[in-house]
Design an enzyme around this catalytic site. Structure first.
Site, PDB file in Angstrom:
ATOM      1  CE  LYS A  22      -1.075  -3.393   4.530  1.00 13.89           C
ATOM      2  NZ  LYS A  22      -0.904  -3.277   3.073  1.00 13.89           N
ATOM      3  CG  ASN A  23       2.762  -3.715   2.898  1.00  9.17           C
ATOM      4  OD1 ASN A  23       1.623  -4.159   2.754  1.00  9.17           O
ATOM      5  ND2 ASN A  23       3.028  -2.422   2.915  1.00  9.17           N
ATOM      6  NE  ARG A  91      -2.863  -0.596  -6.387  1.00 11.40           N
ATOM      7  CZ  ARG A  91      -3.140  -0.282  -7.644  1.00 11.40           C
ATOM      8  NH1 ARG A  91      -4.346   0.097  -7.966  1.00 11.40           N
ATOM      9  NH2 ARG A  91      -2.215  -0.312  -8.568  1.00 11.40           N
ATOM     10  CB  CYS A 115      -6.245   2.715  -5.050  1.00 12.84           C
ATOM     11  SG  CYS A 115      -4.629   3.184  -4.503  1.00 12.84           S
ATOM     12  NE  ARG A 120      -0.589   1.741  -4.864  1.00 11.88           N
ATOM     13  CZ  ARG A 120      -0.871   1.022  -3.791  1.00 11.88           C
ATOM     14  NH1 ARG A 120      -2.011   1.162  -3.177  1.00 11.88           N
ATOM     15  NH2 ARG A 120      -0.009   0.145  -3.337  1.00 11.88           N
ATOM     16  CG  ASP A 303       3.160   2.466   3.415  1.00 15.62           C
ATOM     17  OD1 ASP A 303       2.523   3.104   2.565  1.00 15.62           O
ATOM     18  OD2 ASP A 303       3.536   1.283   3.247  1.00 15.62           O
ATOM     19  NE  ARG A 395      -6.924  -2.958   2.528  1.00 13.82           N
ATOM     20  CZ  ARG A 395      -6.434  -2.428   1.412  1.00 13.82           C
ATOM     21  NH1 ARG A 395      -6.939  -1.321   0.942  1.00 13.82           N
ATOM     22  NH2 ARG A 395      -5.456  -3.017   0.764  1.00 13.82           N
TER      23      ARG A 395
HETATM   24  N1  EPU Z   1       4.663   2.286 -10.135  1.00 15.46           N
HETATM   25  C1  EPU Z   1       4.512   2.427 -11.505  1.00 15.46           C
HETATM   26  N2  EPU Z   1       4.392   1.290 -12.240  1.00 15.46           N
HETATM   27  C2  EPU Z   1       4.446   0.033 -11.689  1.00 15.46           C
HETATM   28  C3  EPU Z   1       4.607  -0.088 -10.302  1.00 15.46           C
HETATM   29  C4  EPU Z   1       4.717   1.060  -9.546  1.00 15.46           C
HETATM   30  O1  EPU Z   1       4.461   3.513 -12.035  1.00 15.46           O
HETATM   31  O2  EPU Z   1       4.324  -0.953 -12.426  1.00 15.46           O
HETATM   32  C5  EPU Z   1       4.766   3.508  -9.303  1.00 15.46           C
HETATM   33  C6  EPU Z   1       3.614   3.653  -8.314  1.00 15.46           C
HETATM   34  O3  EPU Z   1       2.475   4.209  -8.897  1.00 15.46           O
HETATM   35  C7  EPU Z   1       4.244   4.511  -7.251  1.00 15.46           C
HETATM   36  C8  EPU Z   1       5.712   4.035  -7.233  1.00 15.46           C
HETATM   37  O4  EPU Z   1       5.905   3.367  -8.478  1.00 15.46           O
HETATM   38  O5  EPU Z   1       4.206   5.843  -7.643  1.00 15.46           O
HETATM   39  C9  EPU Z   1       6.072   3.057  -6.117  1.00 15.46           C
HETATM   40  O6  EPU Z   1       5.065   2.086  -6.003  1.00 15.46           O
HETATM   41  P1  EPU Z   1       5.343   0.598  -5.539  1.00 15.46           P
HETATM   42  O7  EPU Z   1       5.161  -0.304  -6.703  1.00 15.46           O
HETATM   43  O8  EPU Z   1       6.633   0.492  -4.806  1.00 15.46           O
HETATM   44  O9  EPU Z   1       4.135   0.352  -4.545  1.00 15.46           O
HETATM   45  P2  EPU Z   1       3.416  -1.019  -4.288  1.00 15.46           P
HETATM   46  O10 EPU Z   1       4.387  -2.118  -4.459  1.00 15.46           O
HETATM   47  O11 EPU Z   1       2.149  -1.058  -5.050  1.00 15.46           O
HETATM   48  C10 EPU Z   1       3.985  -1.206  -1.749  1.00 15.46           C
HETATM   49  C11 EPU Z   1       3.204  -1.322  -0.480  1.00 15.46           C
HETATM   50  C12 EPU Z   1       2.512   0.003  -0.191  1.00 15.46           C
HETATM   51  C13 EPU Z   1       3.592   1.076  -0.072  1.00 15.46           C
HETATM   52  C14 EPU Z   1       4.435   1.125  -1.342  1.00 15.46           C
HETATM   53  C15 EPU Z   1       5.597   2.091  -1.279  1.00 15.46           C
HETATM   54  C16 EPU Z   1       2.621  -3.668  -0.441  1.00 15.46           C
HETATM   55  C17 EPU Z   1       1.579  -4.709  -0.524  1.00 15.46           C
HETATM   56  N3  EPU Z   1       2.219  -2.393  -0.610  1.00 15.46           N
HETATM   57  O12 EPU Z   1       3.037  -0.894  -2.769  1.00 15.46           O
HETATM   58  O13 EPU Z   1       1.831  -0.133   1.035  1.00 15.46           O
HETATM   59  O14 EPU Z   1       3.003   2.332   0.136  1.00 15.46           O
HETATM   60  O15 EPU Z   1       4.969  -0.185  -1.619  1.00 15.46           O
HETATM   61  O16 EPU Z   1       6.422   1.799  -0.225  1.00 15.46           O
HETATM   62  O17 EPU Z   1       3.777  -3.962  -0.194  1.00 15.46           O
HETATM   63  C18 EPU Z   1       0.192   0.310   2.655  1.00 15.46           C
HETATM   64  O18 EPU Z   1       0.601  -0.660   3.298  1.00 15.46           O
HETATM   65  O19 EPU Z   1      -0.613   1.156   3.138  1.00 15.46           O
HETATM   66  C19 EPU Z   1       0.656   0.530   1.289  1.00 15.46           C
HETATM   67  C20 EPU Z   1       0.019   1.304   0.417  1.00 15.46           C
END
Ligand code: EPU
Length: 416
Positions: A22-23, A91, A115, A120, A303, A395
């Site tokens: 998915k990701n 998101r 969320c 996030r 995850d 999802r």
């Molecule tokens: N963060 C910030 N500011 C930003 C971006 C991130 O503070 O601008 C923080 C987040 O709040 C979090 C940390 O940085 O505390 C890491 O977040 P990250 O940005 O890496 O998460 P994401 O890109 O939103 C992806 C996956 C998630 C997975 C996380 C961590 C996708 C679509 N989603 O989310 O997947 O948990 O990386 O590995 O790739 C899931 O599949 O269930 C899922 C939540």
């Protein structure tokens, strides 16, 4: 609304095939916005989140056909907006921001709110786009970004962010000059995107390390790419085998992406062997509790934290599970406790004292991975578990009840 009814206590046995990630699929499909013409993507999973991104791309004006092999043509973009109703359901919709600004010079994307797993924010995506020269305004709950042509820059991410790295990698691919991403995310999904961008004519190097270099090009061309196997789905089936004391062969997966989980499961007493095209997981009579700390890749994935907690709940001893990525990712704890788990939360640590047996109970899914953990707990529990709000699991897990039933689970989808 659907629910799952699980009658626990059966050992899972047999073979399961893993679907596309998915990701990894989400950013690949978003990258189709970077060029005109038909892009082709193989191994696309059949998931609600994929339907959402297709809806989003369709809404922008893309033509989309196919299923597991999906073709997308974004030659006809009519608008540059990701509306609230789609971003609020997923998101990752924010992944269209970078490509839209880079190719169309503008984007209007609903600001994702908090969320179920944490606040996030997307501040790091926005700061990096500003570093590339985009003008960003927040208005009426939307991010409005504009740039006639982005300019390469050196960007340091304060926190390793997966979709942030992906968004900026896509934007920088069409920028003038060279961009360096420091403290970039190293996840396999980021590498899958970098390889796909390079197939489109981009010049990305260093993906998989924390320094990614992108030499911007004037235009990209359509390409064909394959989505990597879903490492979180793989890990979930590995834990399903372990928690039921079963014997499951997992095919079409990439064990190399799961070193942290494999190490921890072996420490817990689970036997894991490589087989052609995957691995075989054999549960042991007794699971030993081990400590787990979630970290960015190659550390233990957040995850899989909820799922491994279900396993530790029936382990021998005490396990300390530390969540360092999201501040609110223990929503499954209360539900696991309804099934007899003994867990105490202290800040970002959950202290799990293993019990001999979990007991079936009515429980509720609060997010995608929390739901997976409750399914696993239900498979191991004595008696019947009714899991409601399974739309969360749809999802991110393709046909989970069919795949688990084929392995011998007593599990059915019913109307709630
Ligand atoms: N963060 C910030 N500011 C930003 C971006 C991130 O503070 O601008 C923080 C987040 O709040 C979090 C940390 O940085 O505390 C890491 O977040 P990250 O940005 O890496 O998460 P994401 O890109 O939103 C992806 C996956 C998630 C997975 C996380 C961590 C996708 C679509 N989603 O989310 O997947 O948990 O990386 O590995 O790739 C899931 O599949 O269930 C899922 C939540």
């Amino acid at each position: 609304m659907d629910k799952f009814v699980i009658k626990g206590g059966r050992k899972l046995k047999g073979e399961v095939q893993i679907s596309g990630s998915k990701n990894a699929a989400l950013p690949l499909l978003a990258s189709s916005l970077l060029c005109d013409g038909w892009n082709t993507y193989h191994n696309i999973p059949d998931l609600v989140d994929i339907k959402t991104i297709k809806k989003l791309l369709g809404n922008l004006g893309a033509t989309i056909e196919g299923g597991e092999t999906l073709r997308i043509n974004t030659g006809n973009i009519k608008r540059c907006e990701a509306p609230y109703n789609l971003v609020k359901t997923m998101r990752a919709s924010v992944l269209v921001l970078g490509p839209l600004v880079a190719r169309m010079g503008q984007a209007r994307v609903s600001l994702p709110g908090g969320c179920a797993i944490g606040a996030r924010p997307v501040n790091l995506h926005l700061k990096a786009l500003q570093d590339l020269g985009a003008a960003i305004e927040l208005r009426d709950g939307y991010i409005e970004a504009k740039a006639s042509r982005l300019k390469g820059a050196t960007i340091y991410f304060d926190i390793s962010t997966v979709t942030g790295t992906e968004n900026i990698m896509m934007a920088a691919a069409l920028a003038r000059g060279t961009t360096v991403l420091e403290n970039a995310a190293k996840e396999p999904e980021v590498m899958n995107l970098a390889e796909t961008l390079n197939r489109m004519g981009a010049k990305v190097s260093g993906a998989g390390t924390d320094a990614i270099v992108i030499e911007g090009v004037d235009s990209l061309h359509p390409a064909e790419a394959a989505v990597i196997p879903d490492r979180i789905e793989t890990g979930t089936y590995m834990i399903a085998a372990a928690i039921t004391g079963g014997d499951v062969t997992i095919k079409r997966c990439q064990p190399g992406h799961l070193d942290a989980l494999i190490t921890k499961l072996k420490e817990a007493g689970v036997s894991i062997e490589p087989v052609q095209g995957g691995l075989r997981v054999i549960g042991s009579k007794e699971i030993r509790c081990v400590d787990i700390k979630t970290l960015p890749y190659p550390g233990f994935p957040t995850d899989l934290q909820a799922q491994v907690m279900a396993l530790m709940a029936i382990g021998k001893g005490v396990s300390v599970i530390t969540e360092t990525i999201f501040e609110n990712r223990f929503m499954h704890v209360g539900e696991l406790m309804r099934m007899g788990a003994v867990v105490k939360i202290e800040g970002n640590r959950a202290i799990v004292r293993g019990v001999r047996k979990l007991k079936g109970a009515p429980v509720m899914a609060t997010d995608l991975r929390a739901s997976a953990s409750l399914v696993l707990a239900g498979l191991a529990a004595e008696g019947r578990t009714d899991l409601t709000r399974v739309y969360h699991i749809d999802r991110g897990y393709q046909s989970i009840e069919k795949k688990l039933s084929a392995l011998g689970a007593d599990m059915a989808r019913m109307k709630d």
